[in-house]
Design a protein around this motif. Structure first.
Motif, PDB file in Angstrom:
ATOM      1  N   SER A   8     -23.197 -57.751 -17.811  1.00  0.00           N
ATOM      2  CA  SER A   8     -21.779 -57.524 -17.566  1.00  0.00           C
ATOM      3  C   SER A   8     -21.146 -58.876 -17.278  1.00  0.00           C
ATOM      4  O   SER A   8     -21.731 -59.698 -16.567  1.00  0.00           O
ATOM      5  N   ARG A   9     -19.963 -59.099 -17.833  1.00  0.00           N
ATOM      6  CA  ARG A   9     -19.265 -60.355 -17.542  1.00  0.00           C
ATOM      7  C   ARG A   9     -17.768 -60.112 -17.532  1.00  0.00           C
ATOM      8  O   ARG A   9     -17.257 -59.252 -18.270  1.00  0.00           O
ATOM      9  N   ALA A  10     -17.092 -60.844 -16.697  1.00  0.00           N
ATOM     10  CA  ALA A  10     -15.638 -60.750 -16.628  1.00  0.00           C
ATOM     11  C   ALA A  10     -15.053 -61.434 -17.862  1.00  0.00           C
ATOM     12  O   ALA A  10     -15.477 -62.530 -18.228  1.00  0.00           O
ATOM     13  N   VAL A  11     -14.089 -60.773 -18.514  1.00  0.00           N
ATOM     14  CA  VAL A  11     -13.482 -61.351 -19.709  1.00  0.00           C
ATOM     15  C   VAL A  11     -12.017 -61.708 -19.508  1.00  0.00           C
ATOM     16  O   VAL A  11     -11.445 -62.433 -20.317  1.00  0.00           O
ATOM     17  N   SER A  12     -11.405 -61.197 -18.438  1.00  0.00           N
ATOM     18  CA  SER A  12     -10.033 -61.601 -18.118  1.00  0.00           C
ATOM     19  C   SER A  12      -9.835 -61.462 -16.607  1.00  0.00           C
ATOM     20  O   SER A  12     -10.562 -60.735 -15.932  1.00  0.00           O
ATOM     21  N   TYR A  13      -8.859 -62.199 -16.113  1.00  0.00           N
ATOM     22  CA  TYR A  13      -8.624 -62.251 -14.677  1.00  0.00           C
ATOM     23  C   TYR A  13      -7.161 -61.976 -14.366  1.00  0.00           C
ATOM     24  O   TYR A  13      -6.278 -62.231 -15.184  1.00  0.00           O
ATOM     25  N   THR A  14      -6.921 -61.486 -13.152  1.00  0.00           N
ATOM     26  CA  THR A  14      -5.550 -61.275 -12.682  1.00  0.00           C
ATOM     27  C   THR A  14      -5.013 -62.591 -12.149  1.00  0.00           C
ATOM     28  O   THR A  14      -5.730 -63.586 -12.068  1.00  0.00           O
ATOM     29  N   GLU A  35     -10.829 -57.335 -16.419  1.00  0.00           N
ATOM     30  CA  GLU A  35     -11.609 -56.606 -17.410  1.00  0.00           C
ATOM     31  C   GLU A  35     -13.032 -57.134 -17.411  1.00  0.00           C
ATOM     32  O   GLU A  35     -13.269 -58.321 -17.192  1.00  0.00           O
ATOM     33  N   TYR A  36     -13.949 -56.214 -17.679  1.00  0.00           N
ATOM     34  CA  TYR A  36     -15.355 -56.566 -17.822  1.00  0.00           C
ATOM     35  C   TYR A  36     -15.832 -56.170 -19.201  1.00  0.00           C
ATOM     36  O   TYR A  36     -15.391 -55.173 -19.765  1.00  0.00           O
ATOM     37  N   GLN A  37     -16.761 -56.963 -19.721  1.00  0.00           N
ATOM     38  CA  GLN A  37     -17.424 -56.620 -20.970  1.00  0.00           C
ATOM     39  C   GLN A  37     -18.872 -56.276 -20.644  1.00  0.00           C
ATOM     40  O   GLN A  37     -19.586 -57.076 -20.021  1.00  0.00           O
ATOM     41  N   LEU A  38     -19.285 -55.080 -21.051  1.00  0.00           N
ATOM     42  CA  LEU A  38     -20.663 -54.640 -20.884  1.00  0.00           C
ATOM     43  C   LEU A  38     -21.408 -54.871 -22.185  1.00  0.00           C
ATOM     44  O   LEU A  38     -20.874 -54.617 -23.261  1.00  0.00           O
ATOM     45  N   SER A  39     -22.631 -55.351 -22.084  1.00  0.00           N
ATOM     46  CA  SER A  39     -23.466 -55.567 -23.265  1.00  0.00           C
ATOM     47  C   SER A  39     -24.820 -54.915 -23.032  1.00  0.00           C
ATOM     48  O   SER A  39     -25.358 -54.982 -21.920  1.00  0.00           O
ATOM     49  N   SER A  40     -25.349 -54.302 -24.066  1.00  0.00           N
ATOM     50  CA  SER A  40     -26.700 -53.737 -24.030  1.00  0.00           C
ATOM     51  C   SER A  40     -27.399 -54.099 -25.325  1.00  0.00           C
ATOM     52  O   SER A  40     -26.783 -54.092 -26.389  1.00  0.00           O
ATOM     53  N   ASP A  91     -27.709 -54.307 -30.774  1.00  0.00           N
ATOM     54  CA  ASP A  91     -26.891 -54.436 -29.568  1.00  0.00           C
ATOM     55  C   ASP A  91     -25.559 -53.725 -29.707  1.00  0.00           C
ATOM     56  O   ASP A  91     -25.156 -53.341 -30.808  1.00  0.00           O
ATOM     57  N   THR A  92     -24.911 -53.556 -28.574  1.00  0.00           N
ATOM     58  CA  THR A  92     -23.609 -52.906 -28.520  1.00  0.00           C
ATOM     59  C   THR A  92     -22.843 -53.459 -27.323  1.00  0.00           C
ATOM     60  O   THR A  92     -23.455 -53.953 -26.372  1.00  0.00           O
ATOM     61  N   GLN A  93     -21.513 -53.390 -27.405  1.00  0.00           N
ATOM     62  CA  GLN A  93     -20.660 -53.902 -26.329  1.00  0.00           C
ATOM     63  C   GLN A  93     -19.492 -52.965 -26.104  1.00  0.00           C
ATOM     64  O   GLN A  93     -19.018 -52.315 -27.038  1.00  0.00           O
ATOM     65  N   ARG A  94     -19.015 -52.937 -24.881  1.00  0.00           N
ATOM     66  CA  ARG A  94     -17.822 -52.186 -24.507  1.00  0.00           C
ATOM     67  C   ARG A  94     -17.060 -53.004 -23.458  1.00  0.00           C
ATOM     68  O   ARG A  94     -17.647 -53.775 -22.715  1.00  0.00           O
ATOM     69  N   THR A  95     -15.758 -52.780 -23.397  1.00  0.00           N
ATOM     70  CA  THR A  95     -14.909 -53.444 -22.413  1.00  0.00           C
ATOM     71  C   THR A  95     -14.158 -52.383 -21.620  1.00  0.00           C
ATOM     72  O   THR A  95     -13.736 -51.375 -22.174  1.00  0.00           O
ATOM     73  N   TYR A  96     -14.018 -52.610 -20.317  1.00  0.00           N
ATOM     74  CA  TYR A  96     -13.253 -51.686 -19.493  1.00  0.00           C
ATOM     75  C   TYR A  96     -12.398 -52.458 -18.492  1.00  0.00           C
ATOM     76  O   TYR A  96     -12.684 -53.604 -18.160  1.00  0.00           O
ATOM     77  N   VAL A  97     -11.353 -51.794 -18.023  1.00  0.00           N
ATOM     78  CA  VAL A  97     -10.419 -52.386 -17.072  1.00  0.00           C
ATOM     79  C   VAL A  97     -10.961 -52.172 -15.665  1.00  0.00           C
ATOM     80  O   VAL A  97     -11.393 -51.071 -15.306  1.00  0.00           O
ATOM     81  N   GLU A 102     -17.745 -47.216 -15.830  1.00  0.00           N
ATOM     82  CA  GLU A 102     -18.843 -48.086 -16.237  1.00  0.00           C
ATOM     83  C   GLU A 102     -20.094 -47.262 -16.548  1.00  0.00           C
ATOM     84  O   GLU A 102     -20.775 -47.505 -17.547  1.00  0.00           O
ATOM     85  N   ASP A 103     -20.404 -46.280 -15.711  1.00  0.00           N
ATOM     86  CA  ASP A 103     -21.561 -45.414 -15.957  1.00  0.00           C
ATOM     87  C   ASP A 103     -21.419 -44.660 -17.277  1.00  0.00           C
ATOM     88  O   ASP A 103     -22.379 -44.550 -18.046  1.00  0.00           O
ATOM     89  N   LEU A 104     -20.230 -44.131 -17.532  1.00  0.00           N
ATOM     90  CA  LEU A 104     -19.970 -43.414 -18.777  1.00  0.00           C
ATOM     91  C   LEU A 104     -20.149 -44.343 -19.978  1.00  0.00           C
ATOM     92  O   LEU A 104     -20.774 -43.975 -20.980  1.00  0.00           O
ATOM     93  N   LEU A 105     -19.625 -45.563 -19.884  1.00  0.00           N
ATOM     94  CA  LEU A 105     -19.758 -46.521 -20.976  1.00  0.00           C
ATOM     95  C   LEU A 105     -21.225 -46.890 -21.204  1.00  0.00           C
ATOM     96  O   LEU A 105     -21.662 -47.034 -22.348  1.00  0.00           O
ATOM     97  N   ARG A 106     -21.991 -47.027 -20.131  1.00  0.00           N
ATOM     98  CA  ARG A 106     -23.424 -47.334 -20.272  1.00  0.00           C
ATOM     99  C   ARG A 106     -24.147 -46.197 -21.016  1.00  0.00           C
ATOM    100  O   ARG A 106     -24.998 -46.450 -21.861  1.00  0.00           O
TER     101      ARG A 106
END
Length: 182
Positions: A84-90, A97-102, A123-129, A142-146
């Protein structure tokens, strides 16, 4: 204006929407995978109780593959990585936003544990707010995206397996036997 004109317009609108949707690549979600042609397959993993291993077993059995230790070929789930990594900041420098990678690394081996296919990584990736005011909701998202990502990895793996036949694996095994004989 007759009663049939609105029906004609509605029919044209539905037909047009259908053509547009099919033209842009839209399709209903499903496995999107041809069936796996292998009759038997052994499956191993470092974590035999993990959700990915269990999901792969279930998907293979649904597809008609007999999962047995006596199978001539073994699908080895070598490694599963999540990050998981932050992709944007306030403006206050907190992650917005975070990007999840598996990723899942696998190979198919023969009874002598020689790799016939792979190792390959999918591999696969998803981003969430990241909603700092709704921590529980963000955690559930995050759990649902995983879980969705695990399903995606399973679909990708089955897609790869659907392109293999026992005769292809057998010929790869024969080539390895010939190389070792020289």
């Amino acid at each position: 204006m007759s009663l049939s004109t609105p029906r004609l317009l509605l029919s044209c609108a539905v037909l047009g929407a259908t053509l547009l949707a099919s033209g842009c690549g839209f399709h209903l979600r499903g496995t999107g995978v041809d069936s796996v042609e292998l009759n038997q397959l052994n499956v191993t993993a470092h974590n035999r109780y993990g959700p990915t291993y269990q999901q792969v077993l279930q998907a293979l059995e649904i597809d008609g593959v007999e999962v047995t230790p006596s199978a001539p070929y073994t699908l080895q789930l070598l490694a599963e990585n999540q990050s998981s990594r932050a992709v944007s900041y306030t403006s206050s420098s907190t992650p917005a936003e975070y990007q999840l990678s598996s990723s899942l690394t696998f190979q198919i081996a023969d009874r002598q544990d020689r790799a016939l296919i792979g190792p390959e990584t999918i591999d696969t990736q998803r981003t969430y707010v990241n909603d700092k005011d709704n921590i529980i909701g963000t955690t559930e998202e995050e759990d649902l995206l995983r879980r969705e990502m695990r399903q995606d990895l399973t679909r990708q793996l089955l897609f790869r397996l659907s392109s293999l036949t026992e005769s292809e694996l057998s010929s790869r095994e024969s080539r390895l036997d010939q190389q070792q004989g020289n």
